[in-house]
Every structure is written in structure tokens, then in C-alpha cells.
Design an enzyme around this catalytic site. Sequence first.
Site, PDB file in Angstrom:
ATOM      1  N   SER A 154      12.581   3.785  -2.193  1.00  0.00           N
ATOM      2  CA  SER A 154      12.310   2.980  -3.381  1.00  0.00           C
ATOM      3  C   SER A 154      12.986   3.621  -4.598  1.00  0.00           C
ATOM      4  CB  SER A 154      10.794   2.864  -3.562  1.00  0.00           C
ATOM      5  OG  SER A 154      10.459   1.923  -4.541  1.00  0.00           O
ATOM      6  N   ASP A 319      10.230  -6.530   3.509  1.00  0.00           N
ATOM      7  CA  ASP A 319      10.225  -5.969   2.155  1.00  0.00           C
ATOM      8  C   ASP A 319      10.921  -6.956   1.222  1.00  0.00           C
ATOM      9  OD1 ASP A 319      10.501  -4.542  -0.196  1.00  0.00           O
ATOM     10  OD2 ASP A 319      11.305  -2.738   0.748  1.00  0.00           O
ATOM     11  N   HIS A 352       7.266  -3.616   1.449  1.00  0.00           N
ATOM     12  CA  HIS A 352       7.861  -2.415   0.848  1.00  0.00           C
ATOM     13  C   HIS A 352       7.094  -1.150   1.237  1.00  0.00           C
ATOM     14  CE1 HIS A 352      10.400  -0.296  -1.943  1.00  0.00           C
ATOM     15  NE2 HIS A 352       9.391   0.095  -2.690  1.00  0.00           N
TER      16      HIS A 352
END
Lengths: 409, 409
Positions: A154, A319, A352
Site C-alpha cells: 500500500s 482489491d 486491500h
Amino acid sequence: MASPTEQPGPTPSRMAFDTPLALKSGASMPAYELAVETYGQLDATHSNAVLVCHALNASHHVAGIYDGDPKTRGWWDNMVGPGKPVDTNRFFVIGVNNLGSCFGSTGPMSLDPATGRPWGSRFPVVTVEDWVDAQARVLDRLGIARLAAVMGGSLGGMQALSWAIRHPARVAHCVAIATAPNLSAQNIAFNEVARRAIITDPEFHGGDYYAHGVVPRQGLSVARMIGHITYLSDDAMARKFGRSLRNGGLSYGYDVEFQIESYLRYQGEKFSGYFDANTYLLLTRALDYFDPAAEHGGDLTAALAPARARFLLASFTTDWRFSPERSRELVRALLANRREVSYAEIDSPHGHDAFLMDEPHYHDMVRAYFDRIARDLRLEDAPRGAAHGRPNLREVPPAGTAPSAREST
Amino acid sequence: MASPTEQPGPTPSRMAFDTPLALKSGASMPAYELAVETYGQLDATHSNAVLVCHALNASHHVAGIYDGDPKTRGWWDNMVGPGKPVDTNRFFVIGVNNLGSCFGSTGPMSLDPATGRPWGSRFPVVTVEDWVDAQARVLDRLGIARLAAVMGGSLGGMQALSWAIRHPARVAHCVAIATAPNLSAQNIAFNEVARRAIITDPEFHGGDYYAHGVVPRQGLSVARMIGHITYLSDDAMARKFGRSLRNGGLSYGYDVEFQIESYLRYQGEKFSGYFDANTYLLLTRALDYFDPAAEHGGDLTAALAPARARFLLASFTTDWRFSPERSRELVRALLANRREVSYAEIDSPHGHDAFLMDEPHYHDMVRAYFDRIARDLRLEDAPRGAAHGRPNLREVPPAGTAPSAREST
């Protein structure tokens, strides 16, 4: 639950830096401190170091637990540790709490030396690039010229990419998971709504809530709820909560009716109890600003041209915050630069958040990749050289300052 | 811009009902009023009536403009009017502002006869089913035994479906666009965050902000910003805004940097200037609660078994709020009941908002469907019988009370 291979408790430390740091914004950060934690032993040639970069709500406390308390487990403990995919029997792993975060490093809660009051929202806006440069100084201090790998998911993946661009000679491998070359308009939009919720909370007081002895809890809570929705996939939410009712029947009102409401409120309230609101603004802004291609007229291939590392990229099918397509953009640009890239699109229902979970296929892949790094470096299980100490470090209070593994996106 | 076939200004009216309405919650709504608007002429046999149900932020003001002012254009003016897909030269179209809304019908801003004070958050929670039953009374008043069609998009589509289930003998055709058999956990989650933003705004005052002369503008604004993100597709946002900067360069701060931020703030502020916060809570709760299958152990086919109408369903490829898959669930359940169903999955980049836009393929399809209804009913362009008047109606102030076509999701 303690793992059977529970690693020894890590020791968080604090490194002080007196040389000002030039920031991308043009401002300069005067003296500052960074909270740092390390795992394993640095080998004699200082070649086995892995820097793990954190995302929004995480810290230097990557792995292990403090004082035997499993609630203090590090945010990527399933990934980093003895015998784990990033095996600390071989690698020397470094976690750094980024400048501006609220888990021990200098940030908005710290005192501005110019005024003697907390920085608040006047804390300089820091970027991914600034963090990378600050981390480079940590490596200098530890005597590490070159990383075996830099790694993150991320926002942490953005730092890993930035390392490969800014310090190409210092990165052998770059592992960037569930990340993107920049945020989409939709991503920025969610960040902006979260920031508005915080800034318009009357208890925000223009960022000077410390002086008022309050915290903009409601705004932080709403911000966190928005975040949680975007970390989970639609499918994962449907599977986990569906339309299940909290109390079996409907009460026809605005109190909690559905399980999903209860879950989100709980997450929001918990978060608002330990996370600093100014840090939330700062970290979401760093996410918004990251866009290495922007300085090259939008040409991502040109932006990645300086990189010399080998790359492992991974994304997760559900995601929607950092979709596989965004990772593929990176892969294409790296291949156009004739870089060596391994890429996996991992089938996961967890959105995610999957990057923090121990999906077997995902962890097997990371393990295999780090095994290869170890072979290339001819690392053995017990590094031979004397461990580099942690010079010039002061202790930071361990308990309660860093989030645990369950809340670290 | 005025259409070349500008229709004559509609006349909004208000219908008063003295018989209490039994609500799904078990509560009862005492005397109430509904704002109603009609277009075209009811034919002699009262067979050409089309009820158009509205979604979250819309009203009885479906089409046309007030007092020659194009800014007052109705929210589905591109769909309903002379020569338009739902052609008011043939059909008598009815718009009803739902109970609890804030554009002229009895709602939280109205006085509770029991206390003499505004209902506020004590206004009874109303459901899609309650709205349908209230609309049925409007039809009774207008002398309409059976609708040629009931029609709506999003929350309006839920009402159309509920009509087909609750009053099967009164619906010849059901046109349900961009809708779903219920909200997913993710949908409920977004609604819950929006409600938390409103309820935790200190100016909400437990729903009694009227008495304090204030409005929870910040909460409403955040709620609307969240809504806007979910109405647009990721693609549409990328195309419309991308990462474009507001002022050409970065200023490194928390003011507006990106165009998308500017757009969202503007939408939020505008909305908070005219929409009632208690109504927002009420309408999102009605969305959450709609779930006709719940009373049949989750069996949607059983829930739809009473329906006798013919159906037109449509969804839009990039609508992630009410995705095509949700419409397909409805199609499958209707076919299992041997109902006649036309279904179109329309390729559009505009996300959920597409149902309000005049995409040619979409409008052509609706036009063809209503042409068929007209043929079935042997309707001619100028209905022959005397128009049914608008009995017992008081005027409602037109300007500024209802949203225009650009802001009606």
C-alpha cells in the site's frame, strides 16, 4: 495466541537527527527523531538488511510482541520473524516509524522548537520521497550501504518504489505489494472526505486540539469508517456481515441495526482513541501527492528509468483501492526499462486488507522470493559477523504506542 | 438550456390525507400531506397513468420547469415530457414527494400534532412499502385503479418493485432501473458512515436543530460527498477529474489541491444548503431496510411470486452501487415466477448516475418499451377523455424547494 516460534521481544529505539531534512515541498525539517525497531542480526558484510516500510496506520513495530503480551503483536508479524517468509534468522529487518506519524517519531504532536508549542497542522507536509530520504539516514547510521531488499504494501509499497528510483545503488530488490504508481481520483476523493470529517469536527480547533485537551474523535471515527469500507472488498463484507442484524430483529431507528454498522462504529471508535488526527491528514496527503510520473510529463517508464533493483510486485484480485490494474501499470513500465520483474496477481476475497493476511499462496511466493535473495547473497541461517548495535538510541515507551497486527492498514 | 419541446410549467399541488397510515414498523402516521405533480392528461378510461417514484434526493417535480426558469428543471426531465421516452402526449405521469422527504410532503420538518413541535428525528421511520401504500392512496384520490406503469431508478426502482409485489392488480408494467433486491453490506456501510457524519455533527442537536436555528451542514456535506463518490464510477472520475490540480501547481497543504476535491466540496456545500438532515437519515434507512426476500427466508423468488406485471429492468455496466449482478438476481427470480421480463445491461461509463442521463441506447430502449405499452393500451397521442383535475390540492411554493435535474440521485 503466541506463535510456537515466538520471536524474542524487539526493542524499540529512537534515533535523533540534527541535520535538517530538505523536504519536497521546499520546507525544511529541523532536528527530528525517528522510532526504529530491528529484528535479527546484521551480518559482517552488512549485506542482509531488509527495510520494511509501513502504510497509513502502522509503525516501526513490524513484528514480535512486547513484554510477552500478544495484544502488542507487530503489524506484519505473520510475514517477518524467525522461519517466516522474511526470515529473521537470515535477514536483518528494520522498521522505521515515518516522520509525521504518531507512534514515537517526531510529528504534529511534537513541540515545534520555533514556538515551543505542538506543531499541530503546521507540521510540514511530508511526502513519500521525504520519508525515503529520512530512512536513508537511518541506514547510514546503522552502517548499511545497500539493502538486500526494501519492502512494503500500500503506502509502504509506494516508499519501496520511491527507494528504487531515488537511491538505485542502495536497493538490490524492491518488493511492492498492493500498491500503485499514484492514487486515482476516486482514491483522492475518499481521502478528501475523511479529511473533511476531521477538519470540520469542532474539536479539531484548526489542528490545535492538544491545547484544548480534546481530540476530534467523531471526525477521526468517520474517517476510519470510510477507510475500512475501502480496505475490504464488497464480497468480503457480504461474506462476513451480509445483512445480518445485530439483535435478531429490526427496531426501526438510527441505532445499530445491522452487524456491519456495529463493526464500523467499533473500528471508528477504537481508532479515534489512539491515532492522531493531524497525522491522519498528513499521511493521506502523502498518499495523494505520490506520483513519480508527474515530474516526467506523466511518463511512468521515464520515472522508473533510474531504478536498478530487481522487483517483486503483487496485487489481489478483489482489491478495489489499489487494483491489480494499477500494479500492471508498474509492471509494464518496469519491463519497458528492461528491469527484472516478478509479478503475481493473487486470488483473494479480502480486498486491500489481503496484503496483511497470511494467504498461503501469497506467503509462499514471498518466501520463495526471499529464499532466492538469500541464495544470491549466500546468506546462512545464523549470520556470522558481529551484530551492528543500535547506537545512540533512546528508549520509546513500547506498550500502547503502536497498532497491533489486526489494525494496520 | 430550454428544450425545443419545452413542456408547459407543471403545477405542484398538495394532497391532504386524514386517515392514519399504518407503517411497517408498527407505528402509525396520523394525518399527513403529500406534494404531487402531474403531467399530460388522464384519459377517459383512466388507463394511461404512469407513476414515477423518486430516489434519495429528488421529489414530485419530475419534469418541466417553473416560471420559465431552466434552473428549476425536473429531475427526470430528459425522460418524461412531450415526445420524450415517457411521452406525456400519451401518458398521464404522476410524481409524488415521498412521506418524510423535504420538498413539500409531511416530514421531519413538519409539526408533530401531538407536541406542536417539529418531528425532528422522532418522525416515524418509513419504509419503501409505506411509501408505496401512501402512493396508492394518491392514485385512489385521482381515480386511478390501475397503472399503465410504475417506474423508478435506484431507491425509486425499489418502490416500483414493491408496487408489483404489494398491489399486483394495480400494475400493468413495472420499470425498475439501476436497482437491487436489497442493499449489500457495503451499501449499508456507506449509508451508516453518512449518517454518523450527520448525527455526530454538534449542530444536529439530536435531530432538533430546527429549534436551535442551525443546520448540521458539515455532517450533511460529508454525507453528500460520500454519496457522490459512490454515484460515479472510478472511470468516470478518472476521465472527468483525473489528478488535475486546481491551481496548476502544488501548494502542499490541506486546502483544495486537486479538482476532484473542489468538486466534492462544492457538491457537499450546495447539498447542505437545501436538504434536510433528518430526511437524509430517513431515506437512507428506507434504503437499508428494503429487502422483500427477508420475509420469505431470503427467497427472492417467493417474495416476487405475487407480482403480475410485465417488467423492464435495466442496469449500467460501471454502476458499482447497484451493480448489474443485483439486477440479474431480480431477473432470475422473476423468470422463475414465469414473469415476462425485458432486461438490458447498458454500457455506460457514468456509474450509478447513468440512470439519470440521456444515453441514447438507454432512452431508445425505454421509449420502445413505452411505445409498446401505448400500443397495448391503444393510446393515441392526444388522450380523448376529460382530464381528471387535481382535487382538494393546495399550492406548494415551487422555487427552490425541489432539486434540479443535475442533482437528483
